[in-house]
Design a protein around this motif. Structure first.
Motif, PDB file in Angstrom:
ATOM      1  N   ALA A 149       0.835  -1.212   0.000  1.00 29.94           N
ATOM      2  CA  ALA A 149       0.000   0.000   0.000  1.00 29.94           C
ATOM      3  C   ALA A 149       0.868   1.260   0.000  1.00 29.94           C
ATOM      4  CB  ALA A 149      -0.934  -0.004   1.198  1.00 29.94           C
ATOM      5  N   ASP A 150       1.928   1.266   0.800  1.00 26.07           N
ATOM      6  CA  ASP A 150       2.833   2.416   0.804  1.00 26.07           C
ATOM      7  C   ASP A 150       3.541   2.560  -0.536  1.00 26.07           C
ATOM      8  OD1 ASP A 150       2.238   3.256   3.363  1.00 26.07           O
ATOM      9  OD2 ASP A 150       3.990   2.315   4.292  1.00 26.07           O
ATOM     10  N   VAL A 152       2.386   1.681  -3.490  1.00 29.11           N
ATOM     11  CA  VAL A 152       1.422   2.246  -4.447  1.00 29.11           C
ATOM     12  C   VAL A 152       1.348   3.754  -4.264  1.00 29.11           C
ATOM     13  CG1 VAL A 152      -1.028   2.333  -5.078  1.00 29.11           C
ATOM     14  CG2 VAL A 152       0.100   0.121  -4.743  1.00 29.11           C
ATOM     15  N   GLN A 153       1.335   4.218  -3.031  1.00 26.64           N
ATOM     16  CA  GLN A 153       1.309   5.663  -2.767  1.00 26.64           C
ATOM     17  C   GLN A 153       2.569   6.339  -3.302  1.00 26.64           C
ATOM     18  OE1 GLN A 153      -1.375   7.319  -1.650  1.00 26.64           O
ATOM     19  NE2 GLN A 153      -0.173   9.102  -2.222  1.00 26.64           N
ATOM     20  N   ARG A 154       3.720   5.675  -3.161  1.00 25.91           N
ATOM     21  CA  ARG A 154       4.980   6.215  -3.682  1.00 25.91           C
ATOM     22  C   ARG A 154       4.940   6.290  -5.211  1.00 25.91           C
ATOM     23  NH1 ARG A 154       9.064   6.706  -0.191  1.00 25.91           N
ATOM     24  NH2 ARG A 154      10.673   6.448  -1.766  1.00 25.91           N
ATOM     25  N   LEU A 156       2.265   6.706  -7.055  1.00 21.90           N
ATOM     26  CA  LEU A 156       1.391   7.839  -7.384  1.00 21.90           C
ATOM     27  C   LEU A 156       2.072   9.180  -7.138  1.00 21.90           C
ATOM     28  CD1 LEU A 156      -1.976   6.490  -5.914  1.00 21.90           C
ATOM     29  CD2 LEU A 156      -1.284   6.587  -8.328  1.00 21.90           C
ATOM     30  N   THR A 157       2.962   9.241  -6.174  1.00 20.11           N
ATOM     31  CA  THR A 157       3.664  10.478  -5.847  1.00 20.11           C
ATOM     32  C   THR A 157       4.836  10.745  -6.782  1.00 20.11           C
ATOM     33  OG1 THR A 157       3.061  10.253  -3.527  1.00 20.11           O
ATOM     34  CG2 THR A 157       4.909  11.713  -4.032  1.00 20.11           C
TER      35      THR A 157
END
Length: 193
Positions: A149-150, A152-154, A156-157
């Motif tokens: 999950a982290d 995936v956030q990275r 997107l960032t």
């Protein structure tokens, strides 16, 4: 490969190597340009036919990082066991350039060529980010408990930023390639009259 003479390939190769020196991680840059490393590997795959170019560029990138972290006081935060995942990361960009060149052969002056170029850039950059960003996140040891999950956030960032820099340099190269190609066609047609 895109249709470049050996002399043009030499000029393009030297220009790409110099571009990496000038922009690699801001280690040596006097101008504040975004890193062109991803674009250098993609464009080398598209424009340069010798296969030895890929390992030579990887060696150049590694030496630039070694000099920067070893002798110029640049942080070694990114140097970890995951560093070697840059090999398949950059390889995916080089291969993306190669595939684009095989599909397009001679021209970038048609709209469908630009669409294929865009898809090749987006896809190869995504695979590159999975290796480079994912490799660093999961295997560098810098993040004690990495989660999907982290990550995936990275993605997107950070992926859009890397893609933007890649697209900028590849877009400029496409404009130059099309411009020189048009100029060469005009010169050849005026010589045949």
């Amino acid at each position: 490969m895109l249709n470049l003479s050996p002399r043009s390939q030499l000029v393009a190769g030297v220009a790409l190597a110099l571009l990496m020196v000038m922009t690699r991680g801001q280690h040596f840059a006097t101008l504040n340009l975004p890193s062109a490393s991803w674009a250098v590997f993609f464009l080398a795959g598209a424009l340069l036919s010798p296969r030895w170019v890929f390992p030579a560029l990887f060696l150049e990138a590694s030496l630039l990082d070694l000099v920067a972290t070893g002798w110029m006081g640049v942080s070694d935060w990114c140097v970890s066991p995951a560093y070697w995942l840059l090999l398949p990361a950059y390889g995916s960009l080089w291969l993306g350039g190669r595939i684009f060149a095989v599909l397009q052969r001679d021209s970038l002056d048609r709209l469908d060529s630009l669409a294929v170029l865009g898809l090749a850039v987006v896809f190869s950059a995504f695979v590159c980010y999975l290796f480079s960003g994912g490799g660093f996140y999961f295997f560098s040891g810098r993040y004690p408990e990495p989660t999907f999950a982290d990550f995936v956030q990275r993605v997107l960032t950070y992926y859009p930023r890397y893609l933007g820099s890649l697209a900028l340099y590849v877009g400029l190269a496409a404009v130059l390639y099309a411009g020189f190609g048009a100029r060469l066609k005009a010169l050849r047609s005026s010589e045949t009259r």
